[in-house]
Design a protein around this motif. Sequence first.
Motif, mmCIF file in Angstrom:
data_model
loop_
_atom_site.group_PDB
_atom_site.id
_atom_site.type_symbol
_atom_site.label_atom_id
_atom_site.label_comp_id
_atom_site.label_asym_id
_atom_site.label_seq_id
_atom_site.Cartn_x
_atom_site.Cartn_y
_atom_site.Cartn_z
ATOM 1 N N MET A 1 0.844 -1.186 0.000
ATOM 2 C CA MET A 1 0.000 0.000 0.000
ATOM 3 C C MET A 1 0.883 1.239 0.000
ATOM 4 N N LYS A 2 0.454 2.243 -0.775
ATOM 5 C CA LYS A 2 1.230 3.470 -0.884
ATOM 6 C C LYS A 2 0.315 4.681 -0.739
ATOM 7 N N THR A 3 0.700 5.603 0.131
ATOM 8 C CA THR A 3 -0.045 6.849 0.253
ATOM 9 C C THR A 3 0.357 7.806 -0.863
ATOM 10 N N SER A 4 -0.565 8.683 -1.230
ATOM 11 C CA SER A 4 -0.252 9.690 -2.237
ATOM 12 C C SER A 4 0.291 10.968 -1.620
ATOM 13 N N GLY A 5 0.274 11.055 -0.275
ATOM 14 C CA GLY A 5 0.824 12.237 0.374
ATOM 15 C C GLY A 5 0.136 12.543 1.680
ATOM 16 N N LEU A 6 0.396 13.725 2.201
ATOM 17 C CA LEU A 6 -0.176 14.161 3.471
ATOM 18 C C LEU A 6 -1.664 14.457 3.326
ATOM 19 N N HIS A 7 -2.432 14.087 4.329
ATOM 20 C CA HIS A 7 -3.860 14.424 4.375
ATOM 21 C C HIS A 7 -4.072 15.658 5.243
ATOM 22 N N HIS A 8 -3.580 15.612 6.491
ATOM 23 C CA HIS A 8 -3.654 16.770 7.382
ATOM 24 C C HIS A 8 -2.656 16.618 8.513
ATOM 25 N N VAL A 9 -2.446 17.704 9.220
ATOM 26 C CA VAL A 9 -1.659 17.708 10.456
ATOM 27 C C VAL A 9 -2.557 18.279 11.544
ATOM 28 N N THR A 10 -2.609 17.606 12.683
ATOM 29 C CA THR A 10 -3.432 18.074 13.806
ATOM 30 C C THR A 10 -2.533 18.441 14.981
ATOM 31 N N ALA A 11 -2.760 19.635 15.518
ATOM 32 C CA ALA A 11 -1.947 20.138 16.626
ATOM 33 C C ALA A 11 -2.851 20.570 17.778
ATOM 34 N N ILE A 12 -2.237 20.852 18.910
ATOM 35 C CA ILE A 12 -2.953 21.324 20.092
ATOM 36 C C ILE A 12 -2.672 22.810 20.262
ATOM 37 N N GLY A 13 -3.724 23.579 20.423
ATOM 38 C CA GLY A 13 -3.585 25.013 20.601
ATOM 39 C C GLY A 13 -4.098 25.461 21.952
#
Length: 320
Positions: A1-13
């Motif tokens: 399986m291969k991803t096509s790239g980044l989907h999202h980044v989640t951070a804490i604010g």
Amino acid sequence: MKTSGLHHVTAIGGDPQRNADFYLRTLGLRLVKTTVNFDDPGTYHLYYGDGSGRPGSLMTFFPWRDAPSGRRGTGQATTTSFSVPEASIGWWKQHLASAGVETSQVTSRDNEETLTFQDPDGLVLALVAHPQGDPREPWDTALVPAEHAIRGLHSVTLSVSKEDATAGMLTGDLGLSFTEQDGNRLRFSAGDGGPGAMVDVLVTPDAPRGLVAAGTVHHVAWRAPDEPTQLTWREELVDKGVQVTSVLDRQYFRSIYFREPGGTLLEVATDEPGFSIDEPLLELGRALKLPPWLEPNREQISATLPKLRLPSENNPEVRA
């Protein structure tokens, strides 16, 4: 399986209003969904991205007003980079300075110009101009016009104490390719690489272990095209002995979570169904949206959440 790239980044604010003002007005992104943390509905989950919230453009936050500050270190994504046009770095340096944001000097690596800074909670961000450009369509606002605007995510940097096991998961389980090394920094790419499809692994054996709290990244999500692919991916990971969550319904995509050997929490998220399933494209982000299983508690949840005022830049009708 291969991803096509980044989907999202989640951070804490920290404070949600301060978070929204920075990402909407200073960085010129669009708030494409105002919802809550499904596992802790007493806090928002805010999704920022391009005009429609396409995978690869998304930066999301759990903003807890009184959250303690985290500590950057190994076992984390320590820098989140956005892609901007090649001739825009100078404009951004001036724009950020006028907003009171301190920036680094412009640096060059791999023919890419980079400008580094921090958001109000200390999260490390970078703007990167790729020499071949980035064809993705940006969100256009009066404060950040389209010719300079962020195109989407460029890459993330994972800090680890040892490289081998992390590199093995990136190539063996996510289908990335090792592309180059610069000292203690290794770059891996999905598909043909380019903005939105890269991750850097920074090897820092003597760095302290990171602590995930305000001003740090919670997890990094990679793209899967659909649910059947995600299920197959999950089975392959489990067969290799990776501890993976069950498939979780995040309303706008489906998710599985697991940790890479260096400690960073990773996610594989589906491209479908997207953010327009519960509100029109022109109205994205304006109203609080809840999943069906939380809708009966709307009154209680709304009373718990702090009020959030959206600037006009998030409203196409006002902008026009």
